[in-house]
Structures are given as C-alpha cells and as structure tokens.
Design an enzyme around this catalytic site. Structure first.
Site, PDB file in Angstrom:
ATOM      1  N   TYR A   1       0.826  -1.223   0.000  1.00 18.12           N
ATOM      2  CA  TYR A   1       0.000   0.000   0.000  1.00 18.12           C
ATOM      3  C   TYR A   1       0.860   1.274   0.000  1.00 18.12           C
ATOM      4  CZ  TYR A   1      -3.220   3.429   2.161  1.00 18.12           C
ATOM      5  OH  TYR A   1      -3.956   4.536   2.483  1.00 18.12           O
ATOM      6  N   ILE A   2       1.697   1.437   1.005  1.00 18.27           N
ATOM      7  CA  ILE A   2       2.433   2.709   1.118  1.00 18.27           C
ATOM      8  C   ILE A   2       3.559   2.758   0.077  1.00 18.27           C
ATOM      9  CG2 ILE A   2       3.713   4.233   2.673  1.00 18.27           C
ATOM     10  CD1 ILE A   2       2.318   2.738   5.025  1.00 18.27           C
TER      11      ILE A   2
ATOM     12  N   ASN B   1       1.596 -10.025   0.816  1.00 19.71           N
ATOM     13  CA  ASN B   1       0.407  -9.237   1.159  1.00 19.71           C
ATOM     14  C   ASN B   1       0.105  -8.200   0.074  1.00 19.71           C
ATOM     15  OD1 ASN B   1      -1.769  -8.705   2.927  1.00 19.71           O
ATOM     16  ND2 ASN B   1      -0.719  -6.879   3.696  1.00 19.71           N
TER      17      ASN B   1
ATOM     18  N   LYS C   1       2.163  -6.453   9.262  1.00 24.38           N
ATOM     19  CA  LYS C   1       1.750  -5.233   9.965  1.00 24.38           C
ATOM     20  C   LYS C   1       0.486  -5.354  10.824  1.00 24.38           C
ATOM     21  CE  LYS C   1      -1.028  -3.509   6.151  1.00 24.38           C
ATOM     22  NZ  LYS C   1      -1.510  -2.357   5.410  1.00 24.38           N
TER      23      LYS C   1
ATOM     24  N   SER D   1       6.573   3.136  13.195  1.00 19.16           N
ATOM     25  CA  SER D   1       5.140   3.336  13.429  1.00 19.16           C
ATOM     26  C   SER D   1       4.919   4.090  14.729  1.00 19.16           C
ATOM     27  CB  SER D   1       4.478   1.956  13.520  1.00 19.16           C
ATOM     28  OG  SER D   1       3.194   2.067  14.068  1.00 19.16           O
TER      29      SER D   1
ATOM     30  N   TYR E   1       4.235  -6.800  17.186  1.00 21.82           N
ATOM     31  CA  TYR E   1       4.460  -5.948  16.008  1.00 21.82           C
ATOM     32  C   TYR E   1       5.236  -4.688  16.414  1.00 21.82           C
ATOM     33  CZ  TYR E   1       3.498  -2.431  12.466  1.00 21.82           C
ATOM     34  OH  TYR E   1       3.637  -1.419  11.537  1.00 21.82           O
TER      35      TYR E   1
ATOM     36  N   LYS F   1       9.220  -3.121  15.525  1.00 20.88           N
ATOM     37  CA  LYS F   1       9.573  -1.769  15.053  1.00 20.88           C
ATOM     38  C   LYS F   1      10.614  -1.149  15.991  1.00 20.88           C
ATOM     39  CE  LYS F   1       7.012  -1.797  11.408  1.00 20.88           C
ATOM     40  NZ  LYS F   1       7.679  -1.969  10.103  1.00 20.88           N
TER      41      LYS F   1
ATOM     42  N   TYR G   1       5.097   6.409  11.163  1.00 20.48           N
ATOM     43  CA  TYR G   1       3.838   6.787  10.510  1.00 20.48           C
ATOM     44  C   TYR G   1       2.728   6.776  11.544  1.00 20.48           C
ATOM     45  CZ  TYR G   1       6.397   4.487   6.619  1.00 20.48           C
ATOM     46  OH  TYR G   1       7.328   4.034   5.716  1.00 20.48           O
TER      47      TYR G   1
HETATM   48  N1  LIG Z   1      -0.442   0.861   7.054  1.00 20.76           N
HETATM   49  C1  LIG Z   1      -0.229   1.252   8.291  1.00 20.76           C
HETATM   50  O1  LIG Z   1      -1.169   1.553   9.035  1.00 20.76           O
HETATM   51  C2  LIG Z   1       1.184   1.387   8.827  1.00 20.76           C
HETATM   52  C3  LIG Z   1       1.403   2.194   9.944  1.00 20.76           C
HETATM   53  C4  LIG Z   1       2.698   2.291  10.453  1.00 20.76           C
HETATM   54  C5  LIG Z   1       3.738   1.589   9.851  1.00 20.76           C
HETATM   55  N2  LIG Z   1       3.488   0.800   8.763  1.00 20.76           N
HETATM   56  C6  LIG Z   1       4.597   0.068   8.164  1.00 20.76           C
HETATM   57  O2  LIG Z   1       4.766   0.482   6.830  1.00 20.76           O
HETATM   58  C7  LIG Z   1       5.237  -0.584   6.016  1.00 20.76           C
HETATM   59  C8  LIG Z   1       4.332  -0.753   4.822  1.00 20.76           C
HETATM   60  O3  LIG Z   1       3.000  -0.945   5.281  1.00 20.76           O
HETATM   61  P1  LIG Z   1       1.774  -1.106   4.288  1.00 20.76           P
HETATM   62  O4  LIG Z   1       0.585  -0.595   4.988  1.00 20.76           O
HETATM   63  O5  LIG Z   1       2.102  -0.572   2.954  1.00 20.76           O
HETATM   64  O6  LIG Z   1       1.675  -2.695   4.273  1.00 20.76           O
HETATM   65  P2  LIG Z   1       1.476  -3.712   3.060  1.00 20.76           P
HETATM   66  O7  LIG Z   1       1.233  -5.049   3.665  1.00 20.76           O
HETATM   67  O8  LIG Z   1       0.492  -3.178   2.078  1.00 20.76           O
HETATM   68  O9  LIG Z   1       2.914  -3.673   2.371  1.00 20.76           O
HETATM   69  C9  LIG Z   1       3.976  -4.477   2.813  1.00 20.76           C
HETATM   70  C10 LIG Z   1       4.523  -5.188   1.583  1.00 20.76           C
HETATM   71  O10 LIG Z   1       5.651  -5.968   1.998  1.00 20.76           O
HETATM   72  C11 LIG Z   1       5.583  -7.223   1.353  1.00 20.76           C
HETATM   73  N3  LIG Z   1       6.357  -8.143   2.179  1.00 20.76           N
HETATM   74  C12 LIG Z   1       6.096  -8.566   3.447  1.00 20.76           C
HETATM   75  N4  LIG Z   1       7.052  -9.402   3.859  1.00 20.76           N
HETATM   76  C13 LIG Z   1       7.941  -9.514   2.837  1.00 20.76           C
HETATM   77  C14 LIG Z   1       9.148 -10.236   2.651  1.00 20.76           C
HETATM   78  N5  LIG Z   1       9.631 -11.024   3.605  1.00 20.76           N
HETATM   79  N6  LIG Z   1       9.802 -10.116   1.473  1.00 20.76           N
HETATM   80  C15 LIG Z   1       9.329  -9.300   0.489  1.00 20.76           C
HETATM   81  N7  LIG Z   1       8.188  -8.603   0.615  1.00 20.76           N
HETATM   82  C16 LIG Z   1       7.500  -8.709   1.776  1.00 20.76           C
HETATM   83  C17 LIG Z   1       4.103  -7.547   1.236  1.00 20.76           C
HETATM   84  O11 LIG Z   1       3.824  -8.464   0.198  1.00 20.76           O
HETATM   85  C18 LIG Z   1       3.534  -6.163   0.953  1.00 20.76           C
HETATM   86  O12 LIG Z   1       3.480  -5.911  -0.439  1.00 20.76           O
HETATM   87  C19 LIG Z   1       5.302  -1.806   6.941  1.00 20.76           C
HETATM   88  O13 LIG Z   1       6.626  -1.921   7.418  1.00 20.76           O
HETATM   89  C20 LIG Z   1       4.372  -1.426   8.080  1.00 20.76           C
HETATM   90  O14 LIG Z   1       4.719  -2.073   9.270  1.00 20.76           O
HETATM   91  C21 LIG Z   1       2.241   0.695   8.239  1.00 20.76           C
END
Ligand SMILES: NC(=O)c1ccc[n+]([C@@H]2O[C@H](COP(=O)([O-])OP(=O)(O)OC[C@H]3O[C@@H](n4cnc5c(N)ncnc54)[C@H](O)[C@@H]3O)[C@@H](O)[C@H]2O)c1
Length: 344
Positions: free
Chosen positions: A17-18, A41, A90, A130, A154, A158, A182
């Site tokens: 997503y991000i 994911n 996450k 986070s 989780y 972090k 974030y």
């Molecule tokens: N969305 C939120 O609310 C939020 C808030 C704070 C921090 N974060 C952090 O931001 C980052 C991105 O979050 P997001 O919301 O885009 O999540 P997301 O799940 O959409 O994106 C994470 C991506 O990482 C990939 N991934 C996971 N494990 C992997 C691995 N071992 N090898 C290769 N790819 C892998 C998944 O397939 C996915 O595409 C994460 O580290 C998350 O912890 C997210």
C-alpha cells in the site's frame, strides 16, 4: 560518498500500500526505483497499475527480503544508492498470535537487507516505523523524544528495527538512516488505480468503513463510546498516503545530502474520532455507514496524534490533504476496484 548520477532507490515491500504510492512519488521526483516484493500481502497487478500511471516499465525483483542470497544477488544486479525498507507484516492482532512469524519477517528481513547493503557499500536506509512505538502516550501531541513502549510483538519489531539501525550508526557513522514513524495512513492515489487492498477482514478503520459504504459489510463495530475524547470514540491522526509518500521523498533527499541520521513522526498533527471519520466518509460517498457500539478492545488507546513540527523543520515537509480528501480518494479507489486488485 556523493551521489552524482540519478539516484537509484531500492523499495522493499514495493507492491504494498504505502510503497506503491511512494514508488510513484519517487519517480515523479526524478529517482530511479527498483522494487522487491514476495507478494505475501500484495498483488502483481500493482505493477501493471504503476506502469500505466508512470508510463515506465517497473524494474521489479520478486524475492523474500529474508532470503539473504536473493538480496545479495539483487544488490549485485542493481547499483543502489539507498533503500526504503517497507517489507514487513503489519497486523497488530495477528502479531500477538504469531509472534515468531512477525519477529522472523520484520526483524530477520531487516537484518538480511542491512547485511546485503553493507556488503555492497550502501549505507542509507529509510525504515518504516510506526506511532505504535509510543504505546499509550502520557501526553498529546506526541513528540519524537517521548518514552517508547511497545505493547505487542508488532510494535516490538519496530522498536528493535529502530535500535538495530541506531547501533549500525554507532558502529559506523557512514550509516545514515531515517526512522519514519507513521501515524494512520489512509486514502489512495487520486487516479483510483492504486490503493489499500486488505486481505480478509480489514484491520484498519477506513478500509472497513469503505467496505460498509459499498455494501460488502453490514455495519461498522465501534470499539467503545466511553473513551475520554469529545465524542467518546477513539481519536487518531489520519494521514493521506500520498502525503506520506512525499515524506519519504523528502527524507531520502536529506539522507542523500549526508546530513546524518534522524527519527521523525509523519502525521498531520490533527486527531479525528471514529465518528468523525464515519461522518466524513458518508459525506464523501453519499452512502450510509451504519455503526454499532461494542465494548472497548483490550490494548486500544483513547487518542493518538503527532507533533509533526520536527519533520516540517528538518524536511520542509507537511501533510496537505484533509480528512474530506482522504475519504474522497478512498471512495474513488473503492468504487473503481470493489474487490481490490484481485477482481481486476
Ligand atoms: N499501514 C499502516 O497503518 C502502517 C502504519 C505504520 C507503519 N506501517 C509500516 O509500513 C510498512 C508498509 O505498510 P503497508 O501498509 O504498505 O503494508 P502492506 O502489507 O500493504 O505492504 C507491505 C509489503 O511488503 C511485502 N512483504 C512482506 N514481507 C515480505 C518479505 N519477507 N519479502 C518481500 N516482501 C515482503 C508484502 O507483500 C507487501 O506488499 C510496513 O513496514 C508497516 O509495518 C504501516
């Protein structure tokens, strides 16, 4: 090391997503991007959408970041100036049920990426942290120097990630790292072509509200109406994902200028309650969003919002989109892709 060519940024978790929004922001800012993801994911369809939106064929490597030989091979193939490490699991609730999987993926993945970077003399990383690292803050708004306290596995991953990067910098000051904490990313790209695509039941409020508005779910369960907040429901700092993506561009620019490591909040500095989000979403979508009130969940907190002053000062960055825009963009994504990427 001064970077004289067009800097190339490795995005891990690139189709998530991000990261997908950050990919576009980086390209628009003139960076070259190499993406890595294992699709644990996310969907490969994201790559088609990125190609369509950017007019460029994405440079992409399918790999698990925890696979050290695979990461080494990727850094052998591409000359990388900096890494943005998004790849992680996450879901807070799931992390309490599967702590090993979370530590393995989130900590083990970071270790493997850092080792590959070290072996290739690349020492600049932006790390996805986070607001969860603040636990239940004693005061608001939250500043970066507040006490840290993870309340679930989780959050621990972090905190460990931040500590690991700090220790790398102590051991070798050539490591320049940015930990970005974030707050609550929501919304979608204005095109409606990429957005958040949760698998199964959404863990976060806005995707859940979106699915209620479009009729995939009958109602929203609101956990607690007796919190010490103006309307009794939980308050969070929602930030548009496009603003968040721009924050990464600004952080990378600063890292590439070699002005040292830093840790920053990326939030708007404004809190909105669950009921405010529901009302804003109903207005943006023109649909009803029925709610039911249920007891508080253990581990939840009343309110959380950022003091984003340091990011404004250090990066010259601030969030620009308001809640109405976050809801409007989320709704466009939801209506154009009612079943997410899978249904496309
Ligand atoms: N969305 C939120 O609310 C939020 C808030 C704070 C921090 N974060 C952090 O931001 C980052 C991105 O979050 P997001 O919301 O885009 O999540 P997301 O799940 O959409 O994106 C994470 C991506 O990482 C990939 N991934 C996971 N494990 C992997 C691995 N071992 N090898 C290769 N790819 C892998 C998944 O397939 C996915 O595409 C994460 O580290 C998350 O912890 C997210």
């Amino acid at each position: 090391m001064t970077v004289s060519h067009r800097p190339t940024i490795l995005l891990t978790g690139a189709t998530g997503y991000i990261a997908s929004h950050t990919w576009l922001a980086l390209q628009a800012a003139g960076f070259a991007v190499v993406g890595v993801d294992d699709f644990s994911n996310s969907s490969p369809v994201v790559l088609d959408r990125l190609a369509e939106l950017s007019g460029q064929t994405p440079v992409f490597e399918r790999a698990d970041v925890g696979d050290a030989p695979a990461m080494k091979a990727i850094l052998d193939r591409h000359r990388i100036d900096a890494v943005v490490h998004f790849a992680a699991f996450k879901a807070v609730g799931e992390s309490t049920l599967r702590p090993l999987a979370y530590y393995r993926n989130n900590v083990g993945g970071l270790l493997s990426v850092c080792q590959a970077m070290l072996d290739h003399d690349c020492r600049r990383m932006v790390f996805s942290s986070s607001a969860t690292v603040y636990g239940d803050p004693a005061r608001l708004p939250i500043r970066e120097d507040f006490p840290l306290a993870a309340t679930n596995p989780y959050g621990q991953t972090k905190l460990i990630g931040e500590a690991l990067l700090r220790d790398l910098g102590i051991a070798d000051p050539q490591w320049q790292t940015a930990c970005l904490r974030y707050f609550n990313p929501v919304g979608a790209h204005a095109s409606g072509r990429i957005g958040e695509d949760p698998r199964g039941t959404p863990n976060n409020l806005m995707p859940y509200v979106a699915q209620v508005a479009i009729g995939r779910r009958p109602r929203l369960s609101v956990f607690g109406r007796d919190w010490p907040t103006p309307d009794g429901t939980g308050v969070r700092d929602y930030i548009h994902v496009v603003d968040l993506a721009e924050g990464h561009v600004a952080a990378l620019r600063r890292l590439l200028d070699e002005r040292g490591s830093f840790t920053l909040n990326l939030g708007t500095g404004r809190g909105h309650s669950v009921l405010e989000v529901v009302r804003a979403y109903a207005a943006a979508s023109g649909r009803e969003v029925p709610v039911e009130f249920v007891p508080r969940r253990s581990g939840d907190i009343a309110a959380c919002w950022a003091d984003p002053t340091l990011a404004q000062t250090m990066l010259g960055w601030r969030a620009r989109h308001d809640l109405a825009r976050m809801c409007a963009d989320s709704w466009r994504w939801q209506t154009l892709n009612p079943n997410g990427f899978v249904g496309s």
